[in-house]
Each structure stands twice: as structure tokens, then as C-alpha cells.
Design a protein around this motif. Structure first.
Motif, short mmCIF file in Angstrom:
data_model
loop_
_atom_site.label_atom_id
_atom_site.label_comp_id
_atom_site.label_asym_id
_atom_site.label_seq_id
_atom_site.Cartn_x
_atom_site.Cartn_y
_atom_site.Cartn_z
N PHE A 71 0.82 -1.20 0.00
CA PHE A 71 0.00 0.00 0.00
C PHE A 71 0.87 1.26 0.00
CE2 PHE A 71 -2.50 -3.31 2.13
CZ PHE A 71 -3.63 -3.33 1.32
N TYR A 72 0.50 2.23 -0.85
CA TYR A 72 1.30 3.43 -1.05
C TYR A 72 0.44 4.68 -0.94
CZ TYR A 72 5.01 0.43 -2.91
OH TYR A 72 5.98 -0.51 -3.05
N LEU A 73 1.04 5.75 -0.43
CA LEU A 73 0.39 7.06 -0.39
C LEU A 73 1.35 8.07 -1.02
CD1 LEU A 73 -2.00 8.90 0.78
CD2 LEU A 73 -0.37 9.43 2.59
N PRO A 74 1.31 8.26 -2.33
CA PRO A 74 2.15 9.25 -2.98
C PRO A 74 1.43 10.57 -3.25
CG PRO A 74 1.33 7.72 -4.63
CD PRO A 74 0.70 7.32 -3.31
N MET A 75 2.21 11.65 -3.24
CA MET A 75 1.74 12.93 -3.75
C MET A 75 2.24 12.98 -5.18
SD MET A 75 -0.02 15.57 -2.66
CE MET A 75 -0.59 17.00 -3.57
N LEU A 76 1.36 12.72 -6.12
CA LEU A 76 1.76 12.54 -7.51
C LEU A 76 2.12 13.85 -8.20
CD1 LEU A 76 -0.92 9.95 -8.69
CD2 LEU A 76 1.41 9.48 -7.92
N SER A 77 2.87 13.73 -9.27
CA SER A 77 3.25 14.91 -10.05
C SER A 77 2.04 15.56 -10.71
CB SER A 77 4.29 14.53 -11.12
OG SER A 77 3.78 13.52 -11.98
N ASP A 78 0.91 14.82 -10.81
CA ASP A 78 -0.31 15.42 -11.38
C ASP A 78 -1.09 16.22 -10.34
OD1 ASP A 78 -1.61 13.55 -9.81
OD2 ASP A 78 -2.49 12.43 -11.47
N LYS A 79 -0.51 16.38 -9.13
CA LYS A 79 -1.04 17.21 -8.03
C LYS A 79 -2.15 16.53 -7.23
CE LYS A 79 1.60 20.37 -9.92
NZ LYS A 79 1.77 19.88 -11.28
N ASN A 80 -2.32 15.22 -7.41
CA ASN A 80 -3.30 14.47 -6.62
C ASN A 80 -2.61 13.64 -5.55
OD1 ASN A 80 -5.74 15.20 -7.99
ND2 ASN A 80 -5.17 13.84 -9.66
N ASP A 156 -2.54 -2.44 6.80
CA ASP A 156 -3.76 -2.90 6.14
C ASP A 156 -4.24 -1.93 5.06
OD1 ASP A 156 -4.70 -0.79 7.64
OD2 ASP A 156 -6.05 -1.97 8.89
N GLY A 157 -3.47 -0.85 4.81
CA GLY A 157 -3.79 0.09 3.74
C GLY A 157 -4.53 1.33 4.18
N VAL A 158 -4.92 1.40 5.46
CA VAL A 158 -5.67 2.55 5.97
C VAL A 158 -4.70 3.64 6.45
CG1 VAL A 158 -7.39 3.34 7.63
CG2 VAL A 158 -7.56 1.04 6.66
N LEU A 159 -5.00 4.88 6.11
CA LEU A 159 -4.23 6.02 6.59
C LEU A 159 -4.90 6.52 7.86
CD1 LEU A 159 -1.87 8.03 5.93
CD2 LEU A 159 -3.61 9.48 4.88
N ASN A 160 -4.21 6.37 8.99
CA ASN A 160 -4.79 6.68 10.29
C ASN A 160 -4.10 7.88 10.95
OD1 ASN A 160 -6.70 4.39 10.67
ND2 ASN A 160 -4.82 3.19 10.54
N HIS A 161 -4.91 8.74 11.53
CA HIS A 161 -4.40 9.83 12.37
C HIS A 161 -4.61 9.39 13.82
CE1 HIS A 161 -4.29 14.45 13.24
NE2 HIS A 161 -3.68 13.75 14.18
N TYR A 162 -3.49 9.11 14.50
CA TYR A 162 -3.53 8.65 15.88
C TYR A 162 -3.14 9.78 16.83
CZ TYR A 162 -3.30 3.86 13.97
OH TYR A 162 -3.53 2.69 13.29
N TYR A 163 -3.64 9.71 18.07
CA TYR A 163 -3.16 10.59 19.12
C TYR A 163 -3.19 9.85 20.45
CZ TYR A 163 -8.06 11.36 20.53
OH TYR A 163 -9.35 11.19 20.96
N ARG A 164 -2.33 10.29 21.37
CA ARG A 164 -2.22 9.66 22.69
C ARG A 164 -1.84 10.72 23.71
NH1 ARG A 164 2.08 7.58 25.49
NH2 ARG A 164 3.49 7.80 23.73
N PRO A 165 -2.45 10.73 24.90
CA PRO A 165 -2.13 11.73 25.91
C PRO A 165 -0.66 11.69 26.32
CG PRO A 165 -4.15 10.58 26.48
CD PRO A 165 -3.54 9.84 25.33
N LYS A 166 -0.07 12.85 26.51
CA LYS A 166 1.31 12.94 26.96
C LYS A 166 1.43 12.69 28.46
CE LYS A 166 2.85 16.25 23.43
NZ LYS A 166 3.43 17.59 23.18
N SER A 167 0.45 13.15 29.21
CA SER A 167 0.50 13.05 30.67
C SER A 167 0.00 11.70 31.15
CB SER A 167 -0.33 14.16 31.30
OG SER A 167 -0.40 14.01 32.70
N LYS A 168 0.74 11.07 32.04
CA LYS A 168 0.32 9.80 32.61
C LYS A 168 -0.82 9.98 33.60
CE LYS A 168 4.82 7.54 32.11
NZ LYS A 168 5.93 6.85 32.80
#
Length: 206
Positions: A71-80, A156-168
Motif C-alpha cells: 500500500f502506497y500514499l504518494p503525492m503525484l506529479s499530477d497534483k493528486n 492494512d492500507g488505511v491512513l490513520n491519524h492517531y493521538y495519545r495523551p502525553k501526561s500519565k
């Protein structure tokens, strides 16, 4: 055995630094940046990192196997910006496209996208040359001062934005998913023959 290398650097390195954003930088005489890991992304972008045209993220093969997957996520030369599958690593042709930002405007170059930006506030967007943005993250992003953020092209091919608290002190330190692209990958990649990316009789939302 060499596990990793920056490759050839023609100038003398004065020192190296890992900065607060996670960018590992080699600095030369006069404080010039000779090399930085943010210019060479693998499967993940961190806040302040940019994916330029003709650069790409490549998902790893499996959860614990850190070689290039299909699975690939390129920024193509066609601007897509696109999400693609490729079963043969040495082949320049892709098998299937399962996301396209449609940020290419052949009639107006200023209206075309030219970089994917993960900014210092945790927002992810495609920036057009006109400074307009196609925002890929939800409007309410958890505070980046209180949370660690990363954008990862998962195996698995999914582009995920994850976050996790810094403070314990917040209790639960597990990562949370802010957004996923595509929303349901099993509906986006359909094989003509065989089980596809989700196997037989399996449907899930990542």
C-alpha cells in the motif's frame, strides 16, 4: 551489519540533534542543515512534517515486519494525493487506486495541490498553490500540547491519524484514532478474484 544509513553526505557534519518534533537532523558548519529524516518519510508523518510532490508513504508489510508492503500514499506529479495498491514491488504500475484527493486542476495551476502538510497544531491538509486547503482531519483536533500525534499508513492500507495523551495522570495511555482514510477499506478495494484485502466474510471499520 549496517541497519540504517543516511547515505552519502558531502559536507562535514558538526553535530546531530533530535529536536522536539522528532526530526533527526545532521547539522554542518554555520548551522546549515545537511540532512534530516523528515525529508525521507517511511510510513508515518509527524506534526510539522510535509509530504512533497513525488514523495510517498509506504505501509509496512505487517504489524511486526518492517519492509515495504503493498500500500502506497504518494503525492503525484499530477497534483493528486492518492492511496494505491501495488503487489509487485519492482513494477512501476499500480494495481488499484482506492482514494484520490482530486486536487489537480489542469486549467488553473494555482488551484492544484502541491504538498501534504501535517502542521504544528495537529491538522492534516493538502495545500494548494493559491494557499487554499483541502483539510483531511476533523474540525476538532485534540490539543497537540497535551497529546502526541502521528499520521501512519498502516499495513492494512488505511491512513490513520492517531493521538495519545502525553501526561500519565490522564489514566488511559492507549492511542486513539482521530480519523481514518478510507473510512471502510473493505468497500474501497474489491478484487475480481480471491478474498481481497479483508479476506472472505470479513468486514471491519478500522
Amino acid at each position: 551489519m549496517i541497519m540504517w544509513s543516511t547515505g552519502r553526505i558531502d559536507s562535514n557534519v558538526a553535530y546531530a540533534v533530535m529536536n522536539d518534533t522528532g526530526n533527526f537532523v545532521l547539522v554542518g558548519v554555520g548551522s546549515s542543515v545537511l540532512w534530516e529524516c523528515f525529508r525521507y518519510p517511511t510510513d508515518t508523518l509527524m506534526p510539522t512534517q510535509i509530504l512533497q510532490i513525488n514523495n510517498k508513504l509506504v505501509a509496512r508489510k505487517s504489524e511486526s515486519f518492517f519492509v515495504s508492503g503493498r500500500f502506497y500514499l504518494p503525492m503525484l506529479s499530477d497534483k493528486n494525493l492518492v492511496l494505491l495498491t501495488q503487489s509487485k514491488l519492482m513494477n512501476i504500475d499500480y494495481d488499484a487506486e482506492y482514494y484520490n484527493s482530486h486536487t489537480s486542476d489542469l486549467g488553473d495551476e494555482a488551484n492544484s495541490g502541491y504538498r501534504l502538510i501535517f502542521n504544528a497544531f495537529g491538522s492534516v491538509y493538502i495545500l494548494k498553490r493559491s494557499n487554499q486547503r483541502l483539510v483531511l482531519t476533523p474540525p476538532n483536533v485534540p490539543s497537540i500540547s497535551e497529546n502526541y500525534h502521528r499520521l501512519s499508513h498502516y499495513f492494512d492500507g488505511v491512513l490513520n491519524h492517531y493521538y495519545r495523551p502525553k501526561s500519565k495522570s490522564t489514566g488511559d495511555q492507549k492511542r486513539s484514532t482521530l480519523s481514518s482514510l478510507p473510512d471502510i477499506i473493505c468497500l474501497e478495494i474489491v478484487e475480481d478474484i480471491g478474498s481481497g484485502v479483508c479476506e472472505f466474510n470479513r468486514t471491519f471499520k478500522h
